[in-house]
Scaffold this active site. Sequence first.
Site, mmCIF file in Angstrom:
data_model
loop_
_atom_site.group_PDB
_atom_site.id
_atom_site.type_symbol
_atom_site.label_atom_id
_atom_site.label_comp_id
_atom_site.label_asym_id
_atom_site.label_seq_id
_atom_site.Cartn_x
_atom_site.Cartn_y
_atom_site.Cartn_z
ATOM 1 N N GLY A 1 0.634 -1.490 -0.671
ATOM 2 C CA GLY A 1 -0.421 -0.186 0.083
ATOM 3 C C GLY A 1 0.433 0.661 -0.204
ATOM 4 O O GLY A 1 1.621 1.141 -0.256
ATOM 5 N N ALA A 2 0.317 2.260 -0.285
ATOM 6 C CA ALA A 2 0.678 3.980 -0.061
ATOM 7 C C ALA A 2 1.307 3.890 -1.066
ATOM 8 O O ALA A 2 2.941 4.455 -1.296
ATOM 9 C CB ALA A 2 2.359 3.683 0.918
ATOM 10 N N HIS B 1 4.174 2.048 -8.514
ATOM 11 C CA HIS B 1 2.867 1.064 -7.956
ATOM 12 C C HIS B 1 1.949 0.860 -9.152
ATOM 13 O O HIS B 1 1.657 -0.121 -9.741
ATOM 14 C CB HIS B 1 2.452 1.279 -6.757
ATOM 15 N N GLN C 1 8.178 -9.037 8.353
ATOM 16 C CA GLN C 1 9.118 -8.667 7.089
ATOM 17 C C GLN C 1 9.630 -7.409 7.658
ATOM 18 O O GLN C 1 10.761 -7.040 7.549
ATOM 19 C CB GLN C 1 8.405 -8.659 5.899
ATOM 20 N N GLY D 1 9.607 -4.419 -7.978
ATOM 21 C CA GLY D 1 9.911 -3.498 -9.278
ATOM 22 C C GLY D 1 11.451 -3.457 -9.108
ATOM 23 O O GLY D 1 11.312 -3.573 -7.936
ATOM 24 N N ASP E 1 13.694 -2.676 -5.829
ATOM 25 C CA ASP E 1 14.463 -3.493 -4.892
ATOM 26 C C ASP E 1 14.836 -4.593 -5.281
ATOM 27 O O ASP E 1 14.223 -6.053 -4.995
ATOM 28 C CB ASP E 1 13.044 -3.891 -3.357
ATOM 29 N N ILE F 1 10.833 3.694 -10.935
ATOM 30 C CA ILE F 1 10.255 4.980 -11.170
ATOM 31 C C ILE F 1 10.677 6.457 -10.063
ATOM 32 O O ILE F 1 10.507 6.025 -9.074
ATOM 33 C CB ILE F 1 8.547 5.515 -11.400
ATOM 34 N N SER G 1 7.257 4.282 -0.662
ATOM 35 C CA SER G 1 6.045 4.374 -0.009
ATOM 36 C C SER G 1 6.983 5.381 0.910
ATOM 37 O O SER G 1 6.329 6.527 2.000
ATOM 38 C CB SER G 1 5.755 3.197 0.298
HETATM 39 O O1 PAF Z 1 8.001 -4.712 -1.669
HETATM 40 C C1 PAF Z 1 6.866 -4.580 -1.059
HETATM 41 O O2 PAF Z 1 6.140 -4.030 -0.675
HETATM 42 C C2 PAF Z 1 6.800 -5.890 -0.152
HETATM 43 O O3 PAF Z 1 8.342 -6.248 0.972
HETATM 44 C C3 PAF Z 1 5.562 -7.588 -0.690
HETATM 45 C C4 PAF Z 1 6.866 -7.769 -2.331
HETATM 46 C C5 PAF Z 1 4.728 -7.113 -0.998
HETATM 47 C C6 PAF Z 1 5.149 -7.887 0.490
HETATM 48 O O4 PAF Z 1 5.318 -8.270 1.509
#
Ligand code: PAF
Length: 281
Positions: free
Chosen positions: A31-32, A37, A61, A148, A151, A177, A187
């Site tokens: 989100g955010a 995205h 995570q 993306g 990461d 982007i 975010s």
């Molecule tokens: O990259 C992210 O936003 C997160 O690590 C993901 C892949 C949605 C998993 O929670």
Amino acid sequence: MKIFRTKQALQTYLDKIRENNQRIALVPTMGALHEGHLSLVKDAQQIADVVVCSIFVNPTQFNDPSDLERYPRPEENDLRLLQEVRCDVAFIPTVEEMYPKTEESWHLDLGNLEQIWEGEKRPGHFQGVTQIVYKLFRLVEPDVACFGQKDFQQVMVIQRLIDIKKLPIALHICPTIRNEKGLALSSRNTRLSEAGKNKASALYRSLNHIKHYFKERELTVLRKEALDILYHEEELEVEYLAICESRSLQEIDHIDPTKSHVALLVVWVEGVRLIDNMLLD
Ligand code: PAF
């Protein structure tokens, strides 16, 4: 746009999509949402018939509880943005929905990817990422999953997950982007002041410097010059800057022309951890 909050409702809907032999793309997010995205959603629309965007701030995570707590959750705005780009499905489960058992064991052998860079700095982070992404993969059973390039190490980890679990899912990597000054959209940028955002544009300048002189300079000199841009021009706190072989992510001291390379960078600005990278060949 369909909005689902339970696995059961999503599954029932997707069963019908699969019966009609339509291709499904999954865009997992926390989100955010921002343009980065939305570009994933737009890419996904080019390669699949139905695009599912998941919005879930995954607790497993985060290794810093305050980071998890402060993570932005602007649900209404996220749904509006997804609607604007005509995403087909938004999946927004609760933590209880995704982790019905409080104690749930998960371990995937990520090899070296878990020992270096993000793996080393954020212990357990990639286990949490693969845990939730595997749940989403099993639920949605997408033909394609979009992530993306920003990461970079996460993308490698997801490929490892797909390989280990032998999943019939194509990984689609979308370019980073950036804003008009080169700052990679994230975010976390919402936590930066305007001055902070300006300073943070040095990440892009530094990475570009490496890319520009990659074939010309000795790598230790080049790395020092790139660090100078961050330390001396903007007085930023650098966590790591590494020039690596792009598959193993091992740091290199000379270029192997048969391999491809990537520069990985993490910098702190105004207490916000910013991550970026650039492919060099
Ligand atoms: O990259 C992210 O936003 C997160 O690590 C993901 C892949 C949605 C998993 O929670």
